[in-house]
Design a protein around this motif. Structure first.
Motif, short mmCIF file in Angstrom:
data_model
loop_
_atom_site.label_atom_id
_atom_site.label_comp_id
_atom_site.label_asym_id
_atom_site.label_seq_id
_atom_site.Cartn_x
_atom_site.Cartn_y
_atom_site.Cartn_z
N ALA A 125 -4.31 2.69 -1.72
CA ALA A 125 -3.43 3.14 -1.50
C ALA A 125 -3.88 4.87 -0.44
O ALA A 125 -5.09 4.39 -0.32
N ALA A 126 -3.58 5.71 0.01
CA ALA A 126 -4.54 6.52 0.83
C ALA A 126 -4.02 7.64 0.70
O ALA A 126 -2.22 8.03 0.70
N ASP A 127 -4.03 8.72 0.81
CA ASP A 127 -4.19 9.88 0.51
C ASP A 127 -5.13 10.47 1.45
O ASP A 127 -6.32 10.31 0.92
N GLY A 170 0.51 -1.31 -0.22
CA GLY A 170 -0.24 0.37 0.06
C GLY A 170 0.64 1.04 -0.11
O GLY A 170 2.01 1.13 0.85
N VAL A 171 0.26 2.34 -0.47
CA VAL A 171 0.91 3.49 -0.70
C VAL A 171 0.59 4.57 0.16
O VAL A 171 -0.65 4.99 -0.08
N ILE A 172 1.85 5.45 1.28
CA ILE A 172 0.01 6.38 2.00
C ILE A 172 0.78 7.52 1.51
O ILE A 172 2.04 7.16 1.62
N GLY A 173 -0.16 8.26 0.48
CA GLY A 173 0.94 10.00 0.21
C GLY A 173 1.04 10.01 -0.78
O GLY A 173 2.02 8.91 -1.24
N ALA A 224 -5.55 13.25 -5.45
CA ALA A 224 -4.50 12.25 -5.65
C ALA A 224 -4.61 10.94 -5.87
O ALA A 224 -4.27 10.39 -6.15
N LEU A 225 -5.55 10.61 -4.72
CA LEU A 225 -6.13 9.05 -5.05
C LEU A 225 -7.16 8.71 -6.23
O LEU A 225 -6.98 7.87 -6.86
N ASN A 226 -7.57 9.78 -6.93
CA ASN A 226 -8.06 9.86 -8.65
C ASN A 226 -6.55 9.73 -9.39
O ASN A 226 -6.48 8.67 -9.99
N PHE A 243 -8.05 4.87 -0.20
CA PHE A 243 -8.45 5.74 1.27
C PHE A 243 -8.72 6.93 1.47
O PHE A 243 -7.45 7.61 1.15
N THR A 244 -8.91 7.98 1.80
CA THR A 244 -9.11 9.01 2.16
C THR A 244 -7.76 8.87 4.09
O THR A 244 -7.13 10.04 4.02
N ASP A 245 -8.66 8.03 4.93
CA ASP A 245 -7.44 8.10 5.76
C ASP A 245 -7.28 6.40 5.85
O ASP A 245 -7.29 5.28 5.74
N TYR A 246 -5.09 6.85 6.68
CA TYR A 246 -4.69 5.69 6.20
C TYR A 246 -4.89 4.85 7.05
O TYR A 246 -3.86 3.56 7.08
#
Lengths: 291, 328
Positions: B33-35, B7-10, B40-42, B53-56
């Motif tokens: 992925a989360a941001d 998973g990529v966070i940020g 950014a998620l798009n 996710f908007t919340d990691y």
């Protein structure tokens, strides 16, 4: 057009005074002056992208000498998509300038403004007009001259785009030419003194140019010629002339266009092709796949 | 483990670089992925990432996730990395490890306590030119290295990425010393300190001269003078003031000298490669470091980790010492 070979307040002031004399601009007694330098992103004067604070300091000193030591002077700029005044003022040296010269620094995005409508060609635009600009007795535009991918050049007319307090300026990009003209119509500036001391073309160079005019279209036409751009190919310039903001025909006083044109670091053909390719790619939305 | 689920966070600039590199790695499946930014998620969605996710914290709860890449602003490193470790995820954390030594220590301790693999991202150790310098040094061809010089000059937070039609603002956290832990010495200095420590061992003494060209409360240029355990002395210049990036190292030995300066990638070539889905030159060290991390995670038991958390923590300790030992 005047040449200023050294970058110090006295030399710049001498050059600006001479430039105003050449265009027979007399500075009458006024109470409130607004100066709009060009600030963009976070590139300081040394890059040639933004108005040199020393250039503005020289104008302030000139106005205080010629008009009154008590004249109230405000330096104005607004927040933009990628620029916040609170950082730009500090970073570009304007906070220090305001302190040293005892002038106000005004973020137009945070001050009182009134709605105004303006027609350009077949379209009506509505903007919030900052009261400080509307109430100023003398509005002075202190732009730079530089290439810009969407409008070909950025000089006097484009700098007034930064007086629009609305921060999300990218929303206007699809009709940038009309919006530039509309803002100049709704906020006409009295005097345009271009900072060509350090310029950014294909590279950055000390050009030492100080150019003044009461006509934003004429000063932009000259700037375009110096930059090797045909003024007739600049859409917002032609539209501005059509809308009565000024004339692309001009009479040069002082130094000749060729003197500065020969030295200006003009774009090479390959740079022009890259800019064109980039503009097309952006219009096709390909830029969204970059990082 | 055939493929690892990652998973990529940020998804800021570096987060996007990591995401695109991971998509090119056969041994990785980017599952989430989360941001905080939907835009950014798009971006991740467009590259086929399914769980966004908007919340990691939501991402960290995914059971099938083996590891995470954390590319968040520095002030969020400790909280996010520790939570990920507590969820049993292996962690690749962007440099600097944290904004201060205390936070860094907590992260290192959490990685040990939860028995997860932990690596901090320092792409300089994966740059072929810098690896070549190390090889030359170790071969003895340069003799004994007495002096070294490192330079890393860039635009830093004052850089505006103008690739897009929509200008992107400079992230404000980058201009806040409380959130970054410092200025250019933390941001770029850590790269050089880390690289030179890889070459010369531990730093025994450090002094710094800090500069403030742009009137902020953090340094935007700095000169560091360091002594290393085996006698090498080095000067490092770092700065956030130039539109023209320079990254390089010079080594001066008793037999010869060697230098490596990274040549800037052409923006046009980079853009074309990105549009074609290929790996631009600029991405290669980042690709190599992620490959290294993936191999480290895949292999059971202990194997070489070129960039341990302890290593990154040591860099931060040296920077803290440099701030303390300022040259007036």
């Amino acid at each position: 057009m005047v040449e200023c070979k050294t970058r110090d307040v006295d030399s710049i002031k001498r050059a600006a005074r001479e430039a105003l004399k050449l265009i027979d601009h007399s500075l009458h007694k006024v109470e409130k002056i607004v100066i709009k330098p060009n600030m963009c992103y976070y590139w300081d004067w040394s890059t040639g992208q933004t108005t040199d604070p020393l250039f503005v300091a020289a104008l302030i000193s000139l106005f205080r000498e010629e008009i009154s030591p008590d004249v109230k002077i405000s330096i104005v700029e607004s927040d933009a998509s990628a620029m916040k005044c609170k950082y730009a003022f500090k970073y570009l040296g304007y906070e220090k300038l305001a302190k040293d010269c005892n002038v106000d620094l005004v973020n137009l995005s945070t001050v009182e403004a009134e709605k105004a409508a303006v027609r350009v060609a077949d379209e009506v635009f509505e903007f919030m007009i900052p009261k400080i600009i509307r109430e100023a007795d003398l509005c002075v535009n202190a732009p730079k001259m530089k290439y810009m991918s969407f409008t070909k050049i950025s000089a006097a007319l484009k700098n007034i785009y930064g007086c629009n307090p609305y921060p999300k300026k990218f929303e206007y990009h699809s009709k940038l030419d009309k919006v530039i003209v509309a803002l100049n119509k709704v906020m006409p500036f009295d005097l345009h003194v271009l900072d060509g001391l350090t310029v950014c073309g294909s590279k950055t160079l000390r050009l030492g140019l100080v150019m003044a005019s009461q006509d934003p279209v004429a000063i932009d036409a000259v700037a375009a010629k110096i930059m090797g751009v045909n003024p007739k190919s600049v859409a917002h310039l032609m539209l501005a002339e059509k809308e009565g903001l000024g004339k692309t025909s001009f009479v040069i006083k002082g130094f000749d266009v060729d003197y500065f044109r020969k030295r200006f670091p003009k774009r090479s053909l390959s740079e022009k092709v890259i800019t064109l390719g980039y503009t097309v790619a952006c219009k096709l939305g390909l830029d969204k796949r970059l990082v | 483990m055939e493929k690892i689920n990652l998973g990529v966070i940020g998804l800021g600039f570096i987060g996007k670089v990591h995401l695109r590199n991971c998509l090119n790695l056969k041994s990785v499946r980017v599952v989430a992925a989360a941001d905080s930014s939907k835009k950014a998620l798009n971006y991740a969605r467009n590259f086929g990432v399914k769980q966004l996710f908007t919340d990691y914290n939501e991402l960290l709860k995914l059971k099938d996730l083996d590891a995470v890449i954390i590319a968040l602003p520095t002030h969020l490193h400790a909280e996010c990395a520790i939570k990920a470790m507590e969820e049993g995820k292996h962690v690749f954390l962007e440099k600097p490890i944290a904004r201060n030594v205390e936070e860094g220590r907590k992260i290192v301790s959490a990685s040990k306590k939860n028995c997860v693999k932990f690596m901090v991202g320092y792409p300089s150790r994966f740059v072929p030119e810098f690896i070549n310098l190390k090889n030359q040094m170790e071969s003895g061809i340069l003799g004994d290295i007495q002096l070294a010089y490192g330079v890393n000059i860039a635009a830093g937070p004052f850089f505006h990425r103008a690739e897009s039609t929509i200008p992107r603002p400079v992230p404000e956290w980058w201009l806040n010393k409380q959130l970054t832990g410092g200025g250019v010495l933390v941001d770029l200095g850590c790269h050089m300190i880390n690289l030179l420590r890889w070459y010369f061992g531990e730093v025994t003494d450090v002094k710094a001269l800090l500069g403030y060209r742009f009137n902020f409360d953090f340094e935007d240029y700095a000169t560091c003078i360091m002594n290393f355990e085996f006698g090498t002395s080095a000067v490092v210049n770092v700065g956030w003031f130039s539109q023209n990036t320079v990254v390089g190292v010079e080594l001066f030995g008793t037999m010869s000298n060697a230098r490596a300066y990274l040549s800037p990638s052409s923006k046009v070539v980079t853009a074309i490669k990105l549009l074609m889905g290929k790996t631009p030159k600029f991405f290669i060290p980042y690709l190599n470091e992620i490959s290294h991390f993936v191999n480290y995670v895949k292999i059971d038991g202990n194997c070489e980790n070129r960039l341990s958390g302890q290593d990154a923590l040591r860099d931060l300790e040296i920077i803290a010492k440099a701030y303390k030992n300022q040259i007036e």
